[in-house]
Design a protein around this motif. Structure first.
Motif, PDB file in Angstrom:
ATOM      1  N   ALA A  35     -32.614  39.328 -18.935  1.00  0.00           N
ATOM      2  CA  ALA A  35     -33.576  39.676 -17.885  1.00  0.00           C
ATOM      3  C   ALA A  35     -34.896  40.121 -18.494  1.00  0.00           C
ATOM      4  CB  ALA A  35     -33.000  40.776 -16.996  1.00  0.00           C
ATOM      5  N   MET A  36     -34.835  40.760 -19.657  1.00  0.00           N
ATOM      6  CA  MET A  36     -36.062  41.270 -20.263  1.00  0.00           C
ATOM      7  C   MET A  36     -36.965  40.152 -20.782  1.00  0.00           C
ATOM      8  SD  MET A  36     -34.701  44.615 -22.184  1.00  0.00           S
ATOM      9  CE  MET A  36     -35.786  44.489 -23.600  1.00  0.00           C
ATOM     10  N   ALA A  37     -36.351  39.060 -21.248  1.00  0.00           N
ATOM     11  CA  ALA A  37     -37.136  37.973 -21.829  1.00  0.00           C
ATOM     12  C   ALA A  37     -38.053  37.316 -20.798  1.00  0.00           C
ATOM     13  CB  ALA A  37     -36.210  36.929 -22.446  1.00  0.00           C
ATOM     14  N   ASP A  38     -37.734  37.482 -19.496  1.00  0.00           N
ATOM     15  CA  ASP A  38     -38.587  36.826 -18.513  1.00  0.00           C
ATOM     16  C   ASP A  38     -39.629  37.785 -17.918  1.00  0.00           C
ATOM     17  OD1 ASP A  38     -37.267  38.260 -16.541  1.00  0.00           O
ATOM     18  OD2 ASP A  38     -35.947  36.594 -16.012  1.00  0.00           O
ATOM     19  N   ARG A  39     -39.727  39.001 -18.477  1.00  0.00           N
ATOM     20  CA  ARG A  39     -40.742  39.956 -18.023  1.00  0.00           C
ATOM     21  C   ARG A  39     -41.708  40.216 -19.174  1.00  0.00           C
ATOM     22  NH1 ARG A  39     -42.608  41.417 -13.931  1.00  0.00           N
ATOM     23  NH2 ARG A  39     -42.727  43.629 -14.361  1.00  0.00           N
ATOM     24  N   LEU A  40     -42.936  39.756 -19.022  1.00  0.00           N
ATOM     25  CA  LEU A  40     -43.936  39.986 -20.073  1.00  0.00           C
ATOM     26  C   LEU A  40     -45.237  40.470 -19.435  1.00  0.00           C
ATOM     27  CD1 LEU A  40     -43.423  36.737 -22.235  1.00  0.00           C
ATOM     28  CD2 LEU A  40     -43.053  39.067 -23.044  1.00  0.00           C
TER      29      LEU A  40
ATOM     30  N   LEU B  65     -54.872  32.001 -18.478  1.00  0.00           N
ATOM     31  CA  LEU B  65     -54.156  33.265 -18.315  1.00  0.00           C
ATOM     32  C   LEU B  65     -54.524  34.221 -19.451  1.00  0.00           C
ATOM     33  CD1 LEU B  65     -51.644  34.545 -16.724  1.00  0.00           C
ATOM     34  CD2 LEU B  65     -50.280  33.754 -18.672  1.00  0.00           C
ATOM     35  N   ALA B  66     -54.672  35.508 -19.147  1.00  0.00           N
ATOM     36  CA  ALA B  66     -54.783  36.512 -20.208  1.00  0.00           C
ATOM     37  C   ALA B  66     -53.384  36.627 -20.810  1.00  0.00           C
ATOM     38  CB  ALA B  66     -55.264  37.846 -19.636  1.00  0.00           C
ATOM     39  N   TYR B  67     -53.182  35.907 -21.907  1.00  0.00           N
ATOM     40  CA  TYR B  67     -51.836  35.721 -22.454  1.00  0.00           C
ATOM     41  C   TYR B  67     -51.195  37.048 -22.873  1.00  0.00           C
ATOM     42  CZ  TYR B  67     -53.163  30.762 -22.838  1.00  0.00           C
ATOM     43  OH  TYR B  67     -53.567  29.478 -22.577  1.00  0.00           O
ATOM     44  N   PRO B  68     -49.864  37.138 -22.736  1.00  0.00           N
ATOM     45  CA  PRO B  68     -49.179  38.355 -23.198  1.00  0.00           C
ATOM     46  C   PRO B  68     -49.353  38.504 -24.713  1.00  0.00           C
ATOM     47  CG  PRO B  68     -47.704  36.960 -21.861  1.00  0.00           C
ATOM     48  CD  PRO B  68     -48.934  36.155 -22.143  1.00  0.00           C
ATOM     49  N   PRO B  69     -49.858  39.658 -25.183  1.00  0.00           N
ATOM     50  CA  PRO B  69     -50.148  39.833 -26.609  1.00  0.00           C
ATOM     51  C   PRO B  69     -48.928  39.637 -27.513  1.00  0.00           C
ATOM     52  CG  PRO B  69     -50.645  41.845 -25.372  1.00  0.00           C
ATOM     53  CD  PRO B  69     -50.262  40.823 -24.382  1.00  0.00           C
ATOM     54  N   ALA B  70     -47.740  39.881 -27.001  1.00  0.00           N
ATOM     55  CA  ALA B  70     -46.537  39.800 -27.841  1.00  0.00           C
ATOM     56  C   ALA B  70     -46.189  38.363 -28.245  1.00  0.00           C
ATOM     57  CB  ALA B  70     -45.347  40.425 -27.115  1.00  0.00           C
ATOM     58  N   LEU B  71     -46.893  37.373 -27.676  1.00  0.00           N
ATOM     59  CA  LEU B  71     -46.526  35.984 -27.964  1.00  0.00           C
ATOM     60  C   LEU B  71     -47.231  35.397 -29.177  1.00  0.00           C
ATOM     61  CD1 LEU B  71     -46.068  34.490 -24.391  1.00  0.00           C
ATOM     62  CD2 LEU B  71     -44.401  35.578 -25.892  1.00  0.00           C
ATOM     63  N   LEU B  72     -48.111  36.196 -29.827  1.00  0.00           N
ATOM     64  CA  LEU B  72     -48.692  35.779 -31.109  1.00  0.00           C
ATOM     65  C   LEU B  72     -48.603  36.961 -32.076  1.00  0.00           C
ATOM     66  CD1 LEU B  72     -52.056  33.768 -30.725  1.00  0.00           C
ATOM     67  CD2 LEU B  72     -49.839  32.905 -31.506  1.00  0.00           C
TER      68      LEU B  72
ATOM     69  N   ALA C 233     -49.185  43.043 -30.737  1.00  0.00           N
ATOM     70  CA  ALA C 233     -48.828  41.713 -31.243  1.00  0.00           C
ATOM     71  C   ALA C 233     -47.330  41.603 -31.476  1.00  0.00           C
ATOM     72  CB  ALA C 233     -49.585  41.456 -32.550  1.00  0.00           C
ATOM     73  N   GLY C 234     -46.848  40.355 -31.482  1.00  0.00           N
ATOM     74  CA  GLY C 234     -45.432  40.105 -31.719  1.00  0.00           C
ATOM     75  C   GLY C 234     -45.115  40.079 -33.204  1.00  0.00           C
TER      76      GLY C 234
END
Ligand code: HEC
Ligand code: HEC
Length: 153
Positions: free
Chosen positions: A16-21, A40-47, A85-86
């Protein structure tokens, strides 16, 4: 017994957590405005931190666009992205120029999406998250909330 219950709960909580960013609470207004105007202002954790730094280092030539921002804003956005960042070891390489959509993590999450959908006229590009994830602006990426009926579960 208690440990087993905890484990079972964790097992339920993790997917469930993986689909909440959602964007972090300390997201500066400059990030939403400057980095959310064309896409989109991309979720910072994806880079990774290094890849965000490289992205911010070449904003004048940003995927064929000029996305330059003034120096104070760049500092503010950079500090924010570095904070959230991720982890490179989880994301994998983002290529050059860095793309979220090139990371093995992204590819893994989308391996069930047939390739033709990335070029579908309703989508145009994998970077266009909102074309498929209706709730992306609020950080919702659930497989049940997909705009294209063929891809919805
Ligand atoms: C003037 C328009 C514009 C602005 C402003 C802009 N971008 Fe982009 N950005 C683009 C375009 C065009 C692409 C390529 C999209 C595609 O391939 O479909 C892109 C792609 C990206 C990608 C790679 C997406 C992928 O494929 O994974 C990242 C990361 C990114 N931008 C970050 C930023 C950040 C951070 C800012 C703010 C400093 C920003 N962008 C501001 C136009 C812009
Ligand atoms: C062509 C449509 C499409 C585009 C564009 C797209 N996605 Fe997805 N995405 C999907 C589908 C469908 C799934 C569900 C895959 C599955 O579970 O089989 C998914 C899954 C995900 C997941 C995992 C959700 C979970 O349940 O764990 C994340 C995170 C995600 N996408 C983020 C993004 C981001 C960020 C972008 C833009 C950079 C993006 N997606 C672009 C269709 C798309």
């Amino acid at each position: 017994m208690k440990a087993l219950i905890t484990l079972a709960l964790l097992g339920l909580a993790l997917p469930a957590m993986a689909d909440r960013l959602p964007l972090p609470g300390d997201t500066p207004a400059s990030y939403r405005a400057e980095c959310g105007s064309c896409h989109l202002a991309y979720p910072p954790a994806l880079l990774s931190a290094k890849d965000w730094q490289r992205t911010l280092g070449s904003l004048e030539q940003h995927f064929g666009s000029d996305a330059a921002v003034d120096s104070p804003k760049r500092q503010e956005i950079s500090a924010f992205l570095q904070r959230h960042a991720g982890d490179t070891s989880k994301l994998g390489s983002a290529g050059e120029p860095p793309r979220i959509t090139q990371t093995p993590r992204f590819v893994r999450h989308h391996r069930e999406v047939p390739a033709k959908y990335w070029r579908d006229p309703r989508v145009k590009s994998a970077a266009n998250c909102e074309a498929c994830h209706r709730g992306a602006a609020d950080g919702r990426y659930s497989e049940h909330d997909i705009a294209l009926p063929e891809l919805r579960r």
